[in-house]
Write a protein that holds these residues in place. Sequence first.
Motif, mmCIF file in Angstrom:
data_model
loop_
_atom_site.group_PDB
_atom_site.id
_atom_site.type_symbol
_atom_site.label_atom_id
_atom_site.label_comp_id
_atom_site.label_asym_id
_atom_site.label_seq_id
_atom_site.Cartn_x
_atom_site.Cartn_y
_atom_site.Cartn_z
ATOM 1 N N GLY A 136 22.703 17.705 10.222
ATOM 2 C CA GLY A 136 22.830 18.920 9.128
ATOM 3 C C GLY A 136 21.584 18.472 7.917
ATOM 4 N N ALA A 137 22.293 17.961 6.688
ATOM 5 C CA ALA A 137 21.224 17.783 5.829
ATOM 6 C C ALA A 137 20.373 16.575 5.915
ATOM 7 C CB ALA A 137 21.832 17.477 4.269
ATOM 8 N N ALA A 138 19.096 16.396 5.696
ATOM 9 C CA ALA A 138 18.203 15.397 5.886
ATOM 10 C C ALA A 138 18.649 14.008 5.287
ATOM 11 C CB ALA A 138 16.818 15.804 5.696
ATOM 12 N N ALA A 139 18.638 12.850 5.989
ATOM 13 C CA ALA A 139 18.931 11.664 5.342
ATOM 14 C C ALA A 139 17.749 11.448 4.337
ATOM 15 C CB ALA A 139 19.019 10.649 6.465
ATOM 16 N N TRP A 140 18.124 10.659 3.536
ATOM 17 C CA TRP A 140 16.985 10.236 2.338
ATOM 18 C C TRP A 140 16.782 8.693 2.523
ATOM 19 C CZ3 TRP A 140 14.916 13.207 -2.102
ATOM 20 C CH2 TRP A 140 15.025 14.545 -1.792
ATOM 21 N N CYS A 141 15.876 8.384 1.880
ATOM 22 C CA CYS A 141 15.362 6.968 1.720
ATOM 23 C C CYS A 141 14.416 6.923 0.548
ATOM 24 C CB CYS A 141 14.703 6.348 2.912
ATOM 25 S SG CYS A 141 13.081 7.055 3.507
ATOM 26 N N VAL A 142 14.316 5.506 0.231
ATOM 27 C CA VAL A 142 13.128 5.145 -0.847
ATOM 28 C C VAL A 142 12.281 3.968 0.040
ATOM 29 C CG1 VAL A 142 14.388 3.330 -1.800
ATOM 30 C CG2 VAL A 142 12.738 4.630 -3.153
ATOM 31 N N ALA A 143 10.983 4.316 -0.190
ATOM 32 C CA ALA A 143 10.216 3.179 0.400
ATOM 33 C C ALA A 143 9.169 2.672 -0.544
ATOM 34 C CB ALA A 143 9.331 3.870 1.692
ATOM 35 N N ASN A 144 8.947 1.347 -0.239
ATOM 36 C CA ASN A 144 7.683 0.537 -0.936
ATOM 37 C C ASN A 144 6.650 0.486 -0.052
ATOM 38 O OD1 ASN A 144 6.443 -0.852 -2.673
ATOM 39 N ND2 ASN A 144 7.489 -2.884 -2.091
ATOM 40 N N VAL A 145 5.626 0.950 -0.123
ATOM 41 C CA VAL A 145 4.353 0.995 0.601
ATOM 42 C C VAL A 145 3.316 0.244 -0.246
ATOM 43 C CG1 VAL A 145 2.811 2.313 1.996
ATOM 44 C CG2 VAL A 145 4.937 3.286 1.518
ATOM 45 N N SER A 146 2.885 -0.912 0.601
ATOM 46 C CA SER A 146 1.792 -1.545 -0.146
ATOM 47 C C SER A 146 0.608 -1.926 0.686
ATOM 48 C CB SER A 146 2.278 -3.083 -0.515
ATOM 49 O OG SER A 146 2.880 -3.693 0.333
ATOM 50 N N TYR A 147 -0.580 -2.010 0.398
ATOM 51 C CA TYR A 147 -1.673 -2.036 1.089
ATOM 52 C C TYR A 147 -2.767 -2.590 0.036
ATOM 53 C CZ TYR A 147 -2.005 2.527 -0.780
ATOM 54 O OH TYR A 147 -1.939 3.496 -1.820
ATOM 55 N N VAL A 148 -3.831 -3.094 1.118
ATOM 56 C CA VAL A 148 -4.948 -3.742 0.320
ATOM 57 C C VAL A 148 -6.430 -2.695 0.686
ATOM 58 C CG1 VAL A 148 -6.520 -5.637 0.145
ATOM 59 C CG2 VAL A 148 -4.030 -5.845 0.075
ATOM 60 N N TYR A 149 -7.220 -2.700 -0.043
ATOM 61 C CA TYR A 149 -8.508 -1.950 0.516
ATOM 62 C C TYR A 149 -9.430 -2.309 -0.532
ATOM 63 C CZ TYR A 149 -7.499 1.492 -3.007
ATOM 64 O OH TYR A 149 -7.396 2.043 -4.483
ATOM 65 N N ASP A 150 -10.559 -2.316 0.015
ATOM 66 C CA ASP A 150 -11.908 -2.722 -0.776
ATOM 67 C C ASP A 150 -12.491 -1.210 -1.681
ATOM 68 O OD1 ASP A 150 -14.657 -2.909 -1.691
ATOM 69 O OD2 ASP A 150 -15.359 -3.930 0.111
ATOM 70 N N HIS A 151 -12.228 -1.434 -2.872
ATOM 71 C CA HIS A 151 -12.539 -0.277 -3.822
ATOM 72 C C HIS A 151 -13.874 0.346 -3.937
ATOM 73 C CE1 HIS A 151 -14.254 -1.700 -7.759
ATOM 74 N NE2 HIS A 151 -13.999 -2.748 -7.363
ATOM 75 N N HIS A 152 -14.765 -0.651 -3.404
ATOM 76 C CA HIS A 152 -16.220 -0.209 -3.212
ATOM 77 C C HIS A 152 -16.553 0.760 -2.070
ATOM 78 C CE1 HIS A 152 -17.702 -2.851 -6.310
ATOM 79 N NE2 HIS A 152 -17.329 -3.866 -5.547
ATOM 80 N N GLU A 153 -15.444 0.699 -1.131
ATOM 81 C CA GLU A 153 -15.542 1.866 -0.116
ATOM 82 C C GLU A 153 -14.836 3.443 -0.430
ATOM 83 O OE1 GLU A 153 -13.938 0.483 3.635
ATOM 84 O OE2 GLU A 153 -14.706 -1.275 3.172
ATOM 85 N N HIS A 154 -15.807 3.767 -1.358
ATOM 86 C CA HIS A 154 -15.204 5.083 -1.966
ATOM 87 C C HIS A 154 -14.591 6.174 -0.953
ATOM 88 C CE1 HIS A 154 -17.105 3.658 -5.674
ATOM 89 N NE2 HIS A 154 -18.271 3.520 -5.040
ATOM 90 N N THR A 155 -14.936 6.270 0.113
ATOM 91 C CA THR A 155 -14.273 7.102 0.952
ATOM 92 C C THR A 155 -12.660 6.819 1.063
ATOM 93 O OG1 THR A 155 -14.976 6.050 3.016
ATOM 94 C CG2 THR A 155 -16.328 7.985 2.175
#
Length: 156
Positions: free
Chosen positions: A51-70
């Motif tokens: 029936g109705a879709a089940a809901w959730c909350v997520a914490n997503v964390s990640y690291v990246y090099d901000h000099h890689e503008h793409t």
Amino acid sequence: MERFTISLDDELAQQFDEFIADKGYGNRSEAVRDLIRSRLGSATLDQPSKGAAAWCVANVSYVYDHHEHTVTARVMDLQHDHHDLVITSLHTHLDHDHCLETVVLRGPVDAVKTCAEQLVALRGVRHGNVHLVPLDVGEQHSHGKSKPHRHFKPMN
């Protein structure tokens, strides 16, 4: 509160007690409750919704090099593409090059999982991690003159 007894072989009991000490639990009951909640939450998130879709909350964390503008552009584009799921984000500078970003998502389980997995799988993103918590979606209601709304509670 219900009480129950379990039996463990000596080696498993010792490993469990070491786990409890390492994680800082006050006693076995607290550790068992957390393990049960974790497993039940995972089972809830893995079930196809009826029936109705089940809901959730997520914490997503990640690291990246901000000099890689793409990479920065890909991260921002994906968050904007899923603006309906993104609740907030926190950007933390780790050093001259690297940033840790934490994004909180909320919505139907399938949509949140897909968005979270896409974020950590982006080229240039490293050390990605996703933590999902199933939500109990309350009935729509209002408080006095407030607009109708729902409350989202973590499942026990």
